[in-house]
Design a protein around this motif. Sequence first.
Motif, mmCIF file in Angstrom:
data_model
loop_
_atom_site.group_PDB
_atom_site.id
_atom_site.type_symbol
_atom_site.label_atom_id
_atom_site.label_comp_id
_atom_site.label_asym_id
_atom_site.label_seq_id
_atom_site.Cartn_x
_atom_site.Cartn_y
_atom_site.Cartn_z
ATOM 1 N N ALA A 1 1.710 6.790 -6.844
ATOM 2 C CA ALA A 1 0.623 7.711 -7.182
ATOM 3 C C ALA A 1 1.020 9.157 -6.883
ATOM 4 N N TYR A 2 1.646 9.392 -5.751
ATOM 5 C CA TYR A 2 2.082 10.742 -5.386
ATOM 6 C C TYR A 2 3.064 11.290 -6.417
ATOM 7 N N ARG A 3 4.027 10.447 -6.823
ATOM 8 C CA ARG A 3 5.029 10.894 -7.786
ATOM 9 C C ARG A 3 4.407 11.332 -9.103
ATOM 10 N N LYS A 4 3.297 10.720 -9.500
ATOM 11 C CA LYS A 4 2.657 11.031 -10.785
ATOM 12 C C LYS A 4 1.926 12.368 -10.783
ATOM 13 N N GLY A 5 1.669 12.935 -9.627
ATOM 14 C CA GLY A 5 1.003 14.228 -9.557
ATOM 15 C C GLY A 5 -0.499 14.132 -9.747
ATOM 16 N N GLU A 6 -1.113 15.292 -9.920
ATOM 17 C CA GLU A 6 -2.578 15.392 -10.006
ATOM 18 C C GLU A 6 -3.163 14.670 -11.221
ATOM 19 N N ASP A 7 -2.453 14.669 -12.340
ATOM 20 C CA ASP A 7 -2.993 14.043 -13.548
ATOM 21 C C ASP A 7 -2.793 12.524 -13.568
ATOM 22 N N ALA A 8 -2.074 11.987 -12.579
ATOM 23 C CA ALA A 8 -1.824 10.539 -12.444
ATOM 24 C C ALA A 8 -1.088 9.943 -13.638
ATOM 25 N N SER B 1 0.830 -1.206 0.000
ATOM 26 C CA SER B 1 0.000 0.000 0.000
ATOM 27 C C SER B 1 0.864 1.254 0.000
ATOM 28 N N LEU B 2 1.914 1.254 0.793
ATOM 29 C CA LEU B 2 2.831 2.392 0.819
ATOM 30 C C LEU B 2 3.471 2.591 -0.551
ATOM 31 N N THR B 3 3.874 1.505 -1.191
ATOM 32 C CA THR B 3 4.461 1.589 -2.528
ATOM 33 C C THR B 3 3.480 2.233 -3.505
ATOM 34 N N GLU B 4 2.235 1.764 -3.491
ATOM 35 C CA GLU B 4 1.219 2.322 -4.390
ATOM 36 C C GLU B 4 1.004 3.810 -4.135
ATOM 37 N N LYS B 5 1.009 4.216 -2.877
ATOM 38 C CA LYS B 5 0.813 5.636 -2.539
ATOM 39 C C LYS B 5 1.988 6.482 -3.025
ATOM 40 N N ILE B 6 3.198 5.964 -2.890
ATOM 41 C CA ILE B 6 4.374 6.706 -3.364
ATOM 42 C C ILE B 6 4.329 6.861 -4.883
#
Length: 176
Positions: A151-158, A144-149
């Motif tokens: 997603a965060y790195r990709k910014g608002e547009d994912a 879950s932490l990996t997925e959140k990191i």
Amino acid sequence: FQDEERRINITGIHKGNYKILMQLFTLLNIEEGKAEALAAQIVDWQDADSEKTNPPYGAEKDDYLALPKPYPCKDRPLESLEELLLIKDMTPEIFLKIKDYVTVFPQNNTLSINVNTAPAVVLKSLFRFMAKESPGVEAEDADSLTEKIIAYRKGEDAVACTADDRAINNTNIGSL
């Protein structure tokens, strides 16, 4: 171009953290027993002692000299990635699976991974290792932490590699 810090530095692997590699191998669909053996053998290839890492999994001088075509265990850090092919149970197929996720810095035996560029499988390997070392933390938490990191790195547009990508500034998680 890819930075090498997005990969696991093999020369930073030792008896205290070798299960990071074991996690990587299992995430790449290498059977758990084989994964543990390979990770331990990588430590033994590099360390100067003659004690097997996590017996019976490791491999030291006598194991290499007992091979059909014997050769000595190096007992020094790796100097190139291809040297992994000399590790007792390493096969070309396994090497091809892991080569994009590991690196060798012969003059730097630290394990430092750039969380801003590391692929998910490298982050999962690291976080799953840390989860196993922390009571009450499960592999699912690490994933879950990996997925959140990611997603965060990709910014608002994912979408990765666009103008709104974000970096994680404080990545110091200590020494592993």
